[in-house]
Design a protein around this motif. Structure first.
Motif, PDB file in Angstrom:
ATOM      1  N   HIS A  20     -18.955  -4.454  -9.502  1.00 24.88           N
ATOM      2  CA  HIS A  20     -18.044  -5.350 -10.229  1.00 24.88           C
ATOM      3  C   HIS A  20     -17.319  -6.327  -9.313  1.00 24.88           C
ATOM      4  O   HIS A  20     -16.546  -7.157  -9.788  1.00 24.88           O
ATOM      5  N   ILE A  21     -17.567  -6.228  -8.010  1.00 24.49           N
ATOM      6  CA  ILE A  21     -17.031  -7.223  -7.074  1.00 24.49           C
ATOM      7  C   ILE A  21     -18.186  -7.713  -6.202  1.00 24.49           C
ATOM      8  O   ILE A  21     -18.852  -6.911  -5.543  1.00 24.49           O
ATOM      9  N   LEU A  22     -18.408  -9.014  -6.227  1.00 23.51           N
ATOM     10  CA  LEU A  22     -19.423  -9.622  -5.377  1.00 23.51           C
ATOM     11  C   LEU A  22     -18.749 -10.704  -4.535  1.00 23.51           C
ATOM     12  O   LEU A  22     -17.843 -11.400  -5.010  1.00 23.51           O
ATOM     13  N   VAL A  39      -4.575  -7.098   1.942  1.00 22.83           N
ATOM     14  CA  VAL A  39      -3.868  -6.822   0.695  1.00 22.83           C
ATOM     15  C   VAL A  39      -4.415  -5.671  -0.136  1.00 22.83           C
ATOM     16  O   VAL A  39      -3.701  -5.158  -1.002  1.00 22.83           O
ATOM     17  N   CYS A  40      -5.637  -5.273   0.078  1.00 22.80           N
ATOM     18  CA  CYS A  40      -6.211  -4.223  -0.776  1.00 22.80           C
ATOM     19  C   CYS A  40      -5.471  -2.900  -0.541  1.00 22.80           C
ATOM     20  O   CYS A  40      -5.497  -2.363   0.564  1.00 22.80           O
ATOM     21  N   PRO A  41      -4.817  -2.358  -1.572  1.00 19.96           N
ATOM     22  CA  PRO A  41      -4.076  -1.109  -1.380  1.00 19.96           C
ATOM     23  C   PRO A  41      -4.965   0.085  -1.047  1.00 19.96           C
ATOM     24  O   PRO A  41      -4.493   1.082  -0.505  1.00 19.96           O
ATOM     25  N   ALA A  42      -6.235  -0.029  -1.353  1.00 18.53           N
ATOM     26  CA  ALA A  42      -7.169   1.055  -1.041  1.00 18.53           C
ATOM     27  C   ALA A  42      -7.904   0.814   0.280  1.00 18.53           C
ATOM     28  O   ALA A  42      -8.705   1.658   0.690  1.00 18.53           O
ATOM     29  N   LEU A  44     -10.295  -1.363   1.040  1.00 18.19           N
ATOM     30  CA  LEU A  44     -11.732  -1.392   0.790  1.00 18.19           C
ATOM     31  C   LEU A  44     -12.466  -2.523   1.487  1.00 18.19           C
ATOM     32  O   LEU A  44     -13.695  -2.520   1.550  1.00 18.19           O
ATOM     33  N   TYR A  45     -11.703  -3.495   2.005  1.00 15.39           N
ATOM     34  CA  TYR A  45     -12.347  -4.628   2.682  1.00 15.39           C
ATOM     35  C   TYR A  45     -12.374  -4.378   4.184  1.00 15.39           C
ATOM     36  O   TYR A  45     -11.414  -3.879   4.764  1.00 15.39           O
ATOM     37  N   SER A  46     -13.487  -4.765   4.792  1.00 19.28           N
ATOM     38  CA  SER A  46     -13.588  -4.689   6.250  1.00 19.28           C
ATOM     39  C   SER A  46     -14.479  -5.831   6.720  1.00 19.28           C
ATOM     40  O   SER A  46     -15.123  -6.511   5.918  1.00 19.28           O
ATOM     41  N   GLY A  58     -14.685   2.341  -4.693  1.00 18.20           N
ATOM     42  CA  GLY A  58     -13.367   2.968  -4.674  1.00 18.20           C
ATOM     43  C   GLY A  58     -12.264   2.080  -5.194  1.00 18.20           C
ATOM     44  O   GLY A  58     -11.076   2.342  -4.968  1.00 18.20           O
ATOM     45  N   CYS A  59     -12.639   1.050  -5.936  1.00 17.97           N
ATOM     46  CA  CYS A  59     -11.673   0.037  -6.385  1.00 17.97           C
ATOM     47  C   CYS A  59     -10.665   0.610  -7.389  1.00 17.97           C
ATOM     48  O   CYS A  59     -11.032   1.320  -8.324  1.00 17.97           O
ATOM     49  N   LEU A  60      -9.394   0.253  -7.199  1.00 13.54           N
ATOM     50  CA  LEU A  60      -8.312   0.677  -8.087  1.00 13.54           C
ATOM     51  C   LEU A  60      -8.135  -0.279  -9.271  1.00 13.54           C
ATOM     52  O   LEU A  60      -7.302  -0.060 -10.132  1.00 13.54           O
ATOM     53  N   GLU A  61      -8.923  -1.364  -9.283  1.00  7.70           N
ATOM     54  CA  GLU A  61      -8.909  -2.371 -10.361  1.00  7.70           C
ATOM     55  C   GLU A  61      -7.551  -3.037 -10.513  1.00  7.70           C
ATOM     56  O   GLU A  61      -7.128  -3.359 -11.621  1.00  7.70           O
ATOM     57  N   CYS A  62      -6.882  -3.259  -9.392  1.00  9.81           N
ATOM     58  CA  CYS A  62      -5.557  -3.896  -9.438  1.00  9.81           C
ATOM     59  C   CYS A  62      -5.652  -5.418  -9.499  1.00  9.81           C
ATOM     60  O   CYS A  62      -4.721  -6.086  -9.943  1.00  9.81           O
ATOM     61  N   GLY A  63      -6.743  -5.990  -9.008  1.00 12.07           N
ATOM     62  CA  GLY A  63      -6.931  -7.443  -9.045  1.00 12.07           C
ATOM     63  C   GLY A  63      -6.245  -8.205  -7.925  1.00 12.07           C
ATOM     64  O   GLY A  63      -6.278  -9.438  -7.910  1.00 12.07           O
ATOM     65  N   THR A  64      -5.627  -7.517  -6.989  1.00 13.69           N
ATOM     66  CA  THR A  64      -4.896  -8.194  -5.917  1.00 13.69           C
ATOM     67  C   THR A  64      -5.815  -9.066  -5.068  1.00 13.69           C
ATOM     68  O   THR A  64      -5.464 -10.198  -4.721  1.00 13.69           O
ATOM     69  N   CYS A  65      -6.983  -8.563  -4.726  1.00 17.98           N
ATOM     70  CA  CYS A  65      -7.901  -9.348  -3.889  1.00 17.98           C
ATOM     71  C   CYS A  65      -8.319 -10.623  -4.600  1.00 17.98           C
ATOM     72  O   CYS A  65      -8.383 -11.694  -3.980  1.00 17.98           O
ATOM     73  N   LEU A  66      -8.555 -10.552  -5.884  1.00 19.81           N
ATOM     74  CA  LEU A  66      -8.945 -11.733  -6.646  1.00 19.81           C
ATOM     75  C   LEU A  66      -7.818 -12.764  -6.638  1.00 19.81           C
ATOM     76  O   LEU A  66      -8.057 -13.958  -6.444  1.00 19.81           O
ATOM     77  N   ASP A  75     -16.490 -12.882  -6.989  1.00 20.05           N
ATOM     78  CA  ASP A  75     -16.905 -12.768  -8.386  1.00 20.05           C
ATOM     79  C   ASP A  75     -16.433 -11.378  -8.799  1.00 20.05           C
ATOM     80  O   ASP A  75     -17.058 -10.383  -8.448  1.00 20.05           O
ATOM     81  N   TRP A  76     -15.303 -11.316  -9.489  1.00 19.47           N
ATOM     82  CA  TRP A  76     -14.623 -10.055  -9.791  1.00 19.47           C
ATOM     83  C   TRP A  76     -14.532  -9.894 -11.303  1.00 19.47           C
ATOM     84  O   TRP A  76     -14.106 -10.802 -12.004  1.00 19.47           O
ATOM     85  N   LYS A  77     -14.913  -8.739 -11.775  1.00 23.48           N
ATOM     86  CA  LYS A  77     -14.738  -8.416 -13.195  1.00 23.48           C
ATOM     87  C   LYS A  77     -14.468  -6.924 -13.288  1.00 23.48           C
ATOM     88  O   LYS A  77     -14.737  -6.169 -12.341  1.00 23.48           O
TER      89      LYS A  77
HETATM   90 FE1  SF4 Z   1      -8.752  -3.484  -3.567  1.00 21.00          FE
HETATM   91 FE2  SF4 Z   1      -7.377  -3.993  -5.815  1.00 21.00          FE
HETATM   92 FE3  SF4 Z   1      -9.337  -5.663  -5.012  1.00 21.00          FE
HETATM   93 FE4  SF4 Z   1      -9.935  -3.231  -5.970  1.00 21.00          FE
HETATM   94  S1  SF4 Z   1      -8.997  -4.949  -7.113  1.00 21.00           S
HETATM   95  S2  SF4 Z   1     -10.829  -4.173  -4.137  1.00 21.00           S
HETATM   96  S3  SF4 Z   1      -8.224  -2.011  -5.173  1.00 21.00           S
HETATM   97  S4  SF4 Z   1      -7.381  -5.257  -3.958  1.00 21.00           S
END
Ligand code: SF4
Length: 90
Positions: A20-22, A39-42, A44-46, A58-66, A75-77
């Motif tokens: 769901h993230i490209l 910014v990703c609280p989990a 997940l980006y490196s 492992g996405c928390l679906e918070c939308g912060t990265c978007l 491309d986030w959904k």
């Molecule tokens: Fe990280 Fe939130 Fe983006 Fe998921 S939506 S990858 S948890 S910042």
């Protein structure tokens, strides 16, 4: 219970067939800020060999990265129905 302990209770129904993230690397390669790494609280980006990667399973679906990707390289959904995070502590 700490925040980390609460997050550890979450479960993930990973949609192996449809990430769901490209990342659009043609856009991403010109970004110098790389806010996604911060910014990703989990966490997940490196960055590997100069390229950004995301461990989307492992996405928390918070939308912060978007919201913070000013170049529009993501491309986030939300995951398809029945997939994604299952929160156990709200
Ligand atoms: Fe990280 Fe939130 Fe983006 Fe998921 S939506 S990858 S948890 S910042």
């Amino acid at each position: 219970m700490s925040l980390v302990d609460k997050l550890a209770l979450n479960k993930f129904q990973v949609d192996e067939g449809e990430p769901h993230i490209l990342i659009n690397y043609d856009i991403c390669k010109d970004c110098h800020e790389k806010y996604c790494l911060l910014v990703c609280p989990a966490g997940l980006y490196s960055e590997q060999n100069g390229a950004i990667i995301v461990e989307w399973a492992g996405c928390l679906e918070c939308g912060t990265c978007l919201a913070l990707c000013k170049k529009g390289a993501l491309d986030w959904k939300y995951p398809r129905g029945g997939f994604g995070i299952i929160y156990r502590q709200g």
